[in-house]
Design a protein around this motif. Structure first.
Motif, PDB file in Angstrom:
ATOM      1  N   VAL A 127       0.840  -1.206   0.000  1.00  0.00           N
ATOM      2  CA  VAL A 127       0.000   0.000   0.000  1.00  0.00           C
ATOM      3  C   VAL A 127       0.873   1.253   0.000  1.00  0.00           C
ATOM      4  CG1 VAL A 127      -1.654   1.355   1.347  1.00  0.00           C
ATOM      5  CG2 VAL A 127      -2.002  -1.098   1.063  1.00  0.00           C
ATOM      6  N   VAL A 128       1.916   1.248   0.819  1.00  0.00           N
ATOM      7  CA  VAL A 128       2.827   2.400   0.861  1.00  0.00           C
ATOM      8  C   VAL A 128       3.502   2.596  -0.494  1.00  0.00           C
ATOM      9  CG1 VAL A 128       4.978   3.273   1.853  1.00  0.00           C
ATOM     10  CG2 VAL A 128       3.238   2.286   3.341  1.00  0.00           C
ATOM     11  N   SER A 129       3.962   1.494  -1.088  1.00  0.00           N
ATOM     12  CA  SER A 129       4.622   1.570  -2.393  1.00  0.00           C
ATOM     13  C   SER A 129       3.665   2.090  -3.465  1.00  0.00           C
ATOM     14  CB  SER A 129       5.143   0.185  -2.786  1.00  0.00           C
ATOM     15  OG  SER A 129       5.704   0.205  -4.082  1.00  0.00           O
ATOM     16  N   TRP A 130       2.435   1.598  -3.446  1.00  0.00           N
ATOM     17  CA  TRP A 130       1.423   2.035  -4.418  1.00  0.00           C
ATOM     18  C   TRP A 130       1.101   3.513  -4.236  1.00  0.00           C
ATOM     19  CZ3 TRP A 130      -0.654   1.231  -8.860  1.00  0.00           C
ATOM     20  CH2 TRP A 130      -1.952   1.646  -9.174  1.00  0.00           C
ATOM     21  N   GLN A 131       0.994   3.932  -2.992  1.00  0.00           N
ATOM     22  CA  GLN A 131       0.694   5.331  -2.700  1.00  0.00           C
ATOM     23  C   GLN A 131       1.816   6.246  -3.201  1.00  0.00           C
ATOM     24  OE1 GLN A 131       0.272   6.272   1.509  1.00  0.00           O
ATOM     25  NE2 GLN A 131      -1.374   7.688   1.048  1.00  0.00           N
ATOM     26  N   GLU A 132       3.054   5.842  -2.964  1.00  0.00           N
ATOM     27  CA  GLU A 132       4.194   6.641  -3.422  1.00  0.00           C
ATOM     28  C   GLU A 132       4.244   6.697  -4.944  1.00  0.00           C
ATOM     29  OE1 GLU A 132       7.467   4.699  -1.583  1.00  0.00           O
ATOM     30  OE2 GLU A 132       7.205   5.709   0.357  1.00  0.00           O
ATOM     31  N   GLN A 133       3.940   5.575  -5.585  1.00  0.00           N
ATOM     32  CA  GLN A 133       3.939   5.533  -7.049  1.00  0.00           C
ATOM     33  C   GLN A 133       2.865   6.457  -7.614  1.00  0.00           C
ATOM     34  OE1 GLN A 133       3.421   1.583  -8.606  1.00  0.00           O
ATOM     35  NE2 GLN A 133       4.073   2.135 -10.669  1.00  0.00           N
ATOM     36  N   LEU A 134       1.686   6.426  -7.012  1.00  0.00           N
ATOM     37  CA  LEU A 134       0.606   7.308  -7.459  1.00  0.00           C
ATOM     38  C   LEU A 134       0.994   8.778  -7.306  1.00  0.00           C
ATOM     39  CD1 LEU A 134      -2.578   5.552  -5.990  1.00  0.00           C
ATOM     40  CD2 LEU A 134      -1.943   5.723  -8.400  1.00  0.00           C
ATOM     41  N   GLU A 135       1.619   9.099  -6.188  1.00  0.00           N
ATOM     42  CA  GLU A 135       2.004  10.493  -5.948  1.00  0.00           C
ATOM     43  C   GLU A 135       3.033  10.970  -6.965  1.00  0.00           C
ATOM     44  OE1 GLU A 135       3.272  10.479  -1.916  1.00  0.00           O
ATOM     45  OE2 GLU A 135       1.234  10.494  -1.091  1.00  0.00           O
ATOM     46  N   ARG A 136       4.002  10.098  -7.291  1.00  0.00           N
ATOM     47  CA  ARG A 136       5.008  10.482  -8.288  1.00  0.00           C
ATOM     48  C   ARG A 136       4.365  10.724  -9.648  1.00  0.00           C
ATOM     49  NH1 ARG A 136       8.093   6.388  -5.716  1.00  0.00           N
ATOM     50  NH2 ARG A 136       7.551   4.900  -7.358  1.00  0.00           N
ATOM     51  N   VAL A 137       3.467   9.821 -10.037  1.00  0.00           N
ATOM     52  CA  VAL A 137       2.814   9.960 -11.339  1.00  0.00           C
ATOM     53  C   VAL A 137       1.902  11.187 -11.360  1.00  0.00           C
ATOM     54  CG1 VAL A 137       1.190   8.887 -12.939  1.00  0.00           C
ATOM     55  CG2 VAL A 137       2.952   7.501 -11.854  1.00  0.00           C
ATOM     56  N   LEU A 138       1.184  11.402 -10.263  1.00  0.00           N
ATOM     57  CA  LEU A 138       0.301  12.572 -10.196  1.00  0.00           C
ATOM     58  C   LEU A 138       1.086  13.872 -10.350  1.00  0.00           C
ATOM     59  CD1 LEU A 138      -2.298  11.685  -7.414  1.00  0.00           C
ATOM     60  CD2 LEU A 138      -2.822  12.535  -9.703  1.00  0.00           C
ATOM     61  N   ASP A 139       2.217  13.952  -9.679  1.00  0.00           N
ATOM     62  CA  ASP A 139       3.043  15.160  -9.784  1.00  0.00           C
ATOM     63  C   ASP A 139       3.483  15.388 -11.228  1.00  0.00           C
ATOM     64  OD1 ASP A 139       2.802  15.636  -7.103  1.00  0.00           O
ATOM     65  OD2 ASP A 139       4.726  14.731  -6.551  1.00  0.00           O
ATOM     66  N   LYS A 140       3.946  14.321 -11.873  1.00  0.00           N
ATOM     67  CA  LYS A 140       4.418  14.449 -13.255  1.00  0.00           C
ATOM     68  C   LYS A 140       3.269  14.768 -14.207  1.00  0.00           C
ATOM     69  CE  LYS A 140       8.802  13.756 -12.746  1.00  0.00           C
ATOM     70  NZ  LYS A 140       9.756  14.862 -13.038  1.00  0.00           N
ATOM     71  N   LEU A 141       2.123  14.124 -13.986  1.00  0.00           N
ATOM     72  CA  LEU A 141       0.991  14.353 -14.886  1.00  0.00           C
ATOM     73  C   LEU A 141       0.456  15.777 -14.727  1.00  0.00           C
ATOM     74  CD1 LEU A 141      -0.784  13.115 -17.026  1.00  0.00           C
ATOM     75  CD2 LEU A 141      -2.314  12.282 -15.232  1.00  0.00           C
ATOM     76  N   ARG A 142       0.449  16.274 -13.501  1.00  0.00           N
ATOM     77  CA  ARG A 142       0.015  17.667 -13.293  1.00  0.00           C
ATOM     78  C   ARG A 142       0.974  18.634 -13.999  1.00  0.00           C
ATOM     79  NH1 ARG A 142      -1.394  16.099  -7.584  1.00  0.00           N
ATOM     80  NH2 ARG A 142      -3.667  16.193  -7.419  1.00  0.00           N
ATOM     81  N   GLU A 143       2.269  18.338 -13.912  1.00  0.00           N
ATOM     82  CA  GLU A 143       3.244  19.171 -14.622  1.00  0.00           C
ATOM     83  C   GLU A 143       2.998  19.123 -16.121  1.00  0.00           C
ATOM     84  OE1 GLU A 143       7.483  19.100 -13.606  1.00  0.00           O
ATOM     85  OE2 GLU A 143       6.963  17.823 -11.899  1.00  0.00           O
ATOM     86  N   LEU A 144       2.754  17.915 -16.634  1.00  0.00           N
ATOM     87  CA  LEU A 144       2.529  17.759 -18.065  1.00  0.00           C
ATOM     88  C   LEU A 144       1.275  18.500 -18.511  1.00  0.00           C
ATOM     89  CD1 LEU A 144       3.119  16.476 -20.820  1.00  0.00           C
ATOM     90  CD2 LEU A 144       1.878  14.436 -20.050  1.00  0.00           C
ATOM     91  N   GLU A 145       0.192  18.334 -17.773  1.00  0.00           N
ATOM     92  CA  GLU A 145      -1.049  18.998 -18.166  1.00  0.00           C
ATOM     93  C   GLU A 145      -0.921  20.515 -18.060  1.00  0.00           C
ATOM     94  OE1 GLU A 145      -4.662  17.511 -16.585  1.00  0.00           O
ATOM     95  OE2 GLU A 145      -4.433  15.590 -17.614  1.00  0.00           O
ATOM     96  N   GLY A 146      -0.169  20.974 -17.058  1.00  0.00           N
ATOM     97  CA  GLY A 146       0.073  22.415 -16.956  1.00  0.00           C
ATOM     98  C   GLY A 146       0.861  22.928 -18.156  1.00  0.00           C
TER      99      GLY A 146
END
Length: 297
Positions: free
Chosen positions: A191-210
């Motif tokens: 769960v911790v690993s999945w949560q960290e992976q989601l956060e990394r992807v979310l940060d990158k995707l937000r940067e990309l969409e911006g």
């Protein structure tokens, strides 16, 4: 062999001898008359009788203790089994959320689910810890598990003794506690690993969409300027220089866009190692922005 089995084996092995000696004690003492040997024998027989009684009482006390605690340990086993089923259910829920979604809305839903699952784990942590502690305390009083001995002189359907039932419960608790402990640690780590992976992807995707939104705005502005221009064939000679000046000015204005396009494409590439595949909508938007840039430059 457990302590109760040791004691019971000793009792069974000497039971006939004791009955024979105890039944003939009066005769043996009388046969020696009033001698010192008779007095000594009487003392030894009394001592033997006392020790025999203490041994039987000890066996009875241990058996009573086992029977009194049987319900408690069975409840512990049932709780461990329930925790095992719950952990399997949470494992399935986590696996159903994978793989990582390719758009921001779905990613946010995955993050919400992960946060809810983490909350459930936090709420269950005290119960899991206390249950495993109870299991460890129980197992600490149990003998090291060895190969089961055959039950001699018993029919297959003969009811188990208290100590045999306790041994079976101990074996089941040992197995179930080990499984729950291992499963609990593995699930928490996942769960911790999945949560960290989601956060990394979310940060990158937000940067990309911006970056895509900013580029969309800049490209639209440049294209709006172009739409105001007259076709070259319709230009008068007097306005030709003005058109050339506007074209040069626009080219200078859009030079910084090249860096923005490159940054956008780099951000898109950074999502690949994170096991994330962009949605078809986002991919088409990326392709459209790149194509519009090529036409503009």
């Amino acid at each position: 062999m457990s302590p109760i089995q040791d004691i019971q084996t000793e009792i069974d092995a000497h039971n006939d001898i004791f009955k024979n000696v105890d039944g003939n004690r009066s005769k043996m003492v009388k046969s020696l008359g009033s001698t010192d040997e008779a007095s000594f024998l009487q003392q030894r027989l009394d001592d033997m009788n006392q020790r025999w009684g203490e041994l039987k009482a000890k066996s009875a006390n241990i058996r009573a203790h086992l029977e009194a605690n049987a319900e408690r340990w069975n409840r512990l086993l049932a709780l461990l089994e329930e925790l095992g089923r719950w952990l399997c259910l949470k494992d399935e829920e986590l696996n159903k959320q994978m793989p990582i979604a390719g758009d921001l809305a779905s990613l946010l839903q995955q993050q919400v689910h992960c946060a809810a699952l983490q909350k459930e784990l936090n709420e269950r942590e005290q119960l899991v810890s206390s249950t495993l502690d109870q299991a460890r305390l129980f197992l600490a009083d149990q003998p090291i598990e060895g190969p089961e001995e055959p039950r001699r002189n018993l029919q297959p359907k003969t009811e188990l003794t208290a100590e045999e039932r306790a041994q079976r419960v101990a074996k089941a608790i040992r197995k179930q506690a080990a499984e729950v402990s291992e499963h609990w640690e593995r699930l928490r780590a996942n769960v911790v690993s999945w949560q960290e992976q989601l956060e990394r992807v979310l940060d990158k995707l937000r940067e990309l969409e911006g970056a895509m939104d900013r580029l969309e705005l800049r490209l639209s502005e440049a294209q709006d300027v172009q739409t105001t221009w007259q076709p070259v064939g319709d230009l008068l000679i007097d306005s030709l220089q003005d058109h050339i000046d506007k074209t040069i000015a626009l080219k200078e204005e859009i030079v910084p866009l090249k860096n923005e396009v490159r940054a956008m494409n780099e951000l898109s590439g950074q999502l690949v190692p994170l096991d994330m595949q962009l949605s078809s909508i986002t991919t088409r938007h990326l392709d459209d922005l790149n194509m519009r840039w090529k036409l503009l430059e």
